[in-house]
Design a protein around this motif. Structure first.
Motif, PDB file in Angstrom:
ATOM      1  N   PHE A 145       9.193 -22.561 -29.254  1.00 29.51           N
ATOM      2  CA  PHE A 145       9.544 -23.025 -27.926  1.00 29.51           C
ATOM      3  C   PHE A 145       8.921 -22.084 -26.910  1.00 29.51           C
ATOM      4  O   PHE A 145       8.923 -20.880 -27.103  1.00 29.51           O
ATOM      5  CB  PHE A 145      11.068 -23.007 -27.718  1.00 29.51           C
ATOM      6  CG  PHE A 145      11.798 -23.940 -28.626  1.00 29.51           C
ATOM      7  CD1 PHE A 145      11.980 -25.247 -28.275  1.00 29.51           C
ATOM      8  CD2 PHE A 145      12.298 -23.491 -29.838  1.00 29.51           C
ATOM      9  CE1 PHE A 145      12.654 -26.108 -29.121  1.00 29.51           C
ATOM     10  CE2 PHE A 145      12.973 -24.337 -30.680  1.00 29.51           C
ATOM     11  CZ  PHE A 145      13.150 -25.655 -30.322  1.00 29.51           C
ATOM     12  N   ARG A 146       8.404 -22.616 -25.846  1.00 27.37           N
ATOM     13  CA  ARG A 146       7.844 -21.793 -24.780  1.00 27.37           C
ATOM     14  C   ARG A 146       8.652 -22.052 -23.516  1.00 27.37           C
ATOM     15  O   ARG A 146       8.728 -23.172 -23.030  1.00 27.37           O
ATOM     16  CB  ARG A 146       6.380 -22.137 -24.540  1.00 27.37           C
ATOM     17  CG  ARG A 146       5.765 -21.301 -23.442  1.00 27.37           C
ATOM     18  CD  ARG A 146       4.322 -21.605 -23.259  1.00 27.37           C
ATOM     19  NE  ARG A 146       4.154 -23.027 -22.986  1.00 27.37           N
ATOM     20  CZ  ARG A 146       3.016 -23.549 -22.570  1.00 27.37           C
ATOM     21  NH1 ARG A 146       1.965 -22.810 -22.399  1.00 27.37           N
ATOM     22  NH2 ARG A 146       2.932 -24.839 -22.340  1.00 27.37           N
ATOM     23  N   LEU A 147       9.245 -21.001 -22.981  1.00 29.97           N
ATOM     24  CA  LEU A 147       9.987 -21.099 -21.738  1.00 29.97           C
ATOM     25  C   LEU A 147       9.079 -20.638 -20.605  1.00 29.97           C
ATOM     26  O   LEU A 147       8.423 -19.610 -20.712  1.00 29.97           O
ATOM     27  CB  LEU A 147      11.243 -20.232 -21.799  1.00 29.97           C
ATOM     28  CG  LEU A 147      12.220 -20.565 -22.929  1.00 29.97           C
ATOM     29  CD1 LEU A 147      13.359 -19.570 -22.940  1.00 29.97           C
ATOM     30  CD2 LEU A 147      12.747 -21.977 -22.789  1.00 29.97           C
TER      31      LEU A 147
END
Length: 114
Positions: free
Chosen positions: A69-71
């Motif tokens: 996941f990339r925030l």
């Protein structure tokens, strides 16, 4: 594919726990389905298609080390903010007095030093 389902009912579910080495992904999202399908064909040891329900949803199992996941930070491009009269805008080495409002994301704002 026409499924007769409303867009709000077409969801993506991502399941994982701390013990299992795989992540289970079920999705109606066409882009994600295409990306996971290509990945499962190219790397069958890392990702595999486990269910095609026939109604547009695909289910995949992928190794934990291959999915992340990339925030990202929130960027508000159209937000205008009022500036105090003693603030200057910089563009390169040139300082010019600020207008009453400046675009937040396109302008670097600094305070005048005394």
């Amino acid at each position: 594919m026409v499924t007769g389902m409303k867009k709000k009912n077409k969801i993506t579910e991502i399941f994982f726990d701390e013990q299992s080495p795989v992540i289970n992904i079920r999705t109606y999202n066409t882009d994600l389905k295409n990306r996971l399908t290509r990945f499962s064909i190219e790397y069958p040891d890392e990702c595999k298609l486990v269910d095609d329900s026939g109604n547009g949803m695909l289910a995949f199992e992928i190794n934990k080390g291959r999915f992340f996941f990339r925030l990202t930070l929130i960027q508000q491009r159209d937000l205008t903010i009022p500036l105090p009269s003693r603030i200057y805008l910089t563009s390169g080495t040139q300082r010019t007095p600020a207008k009453r409002y400046a675009m937040f994301s396109k302008t670097k704002v600094i305070q005048e030093s005394h």
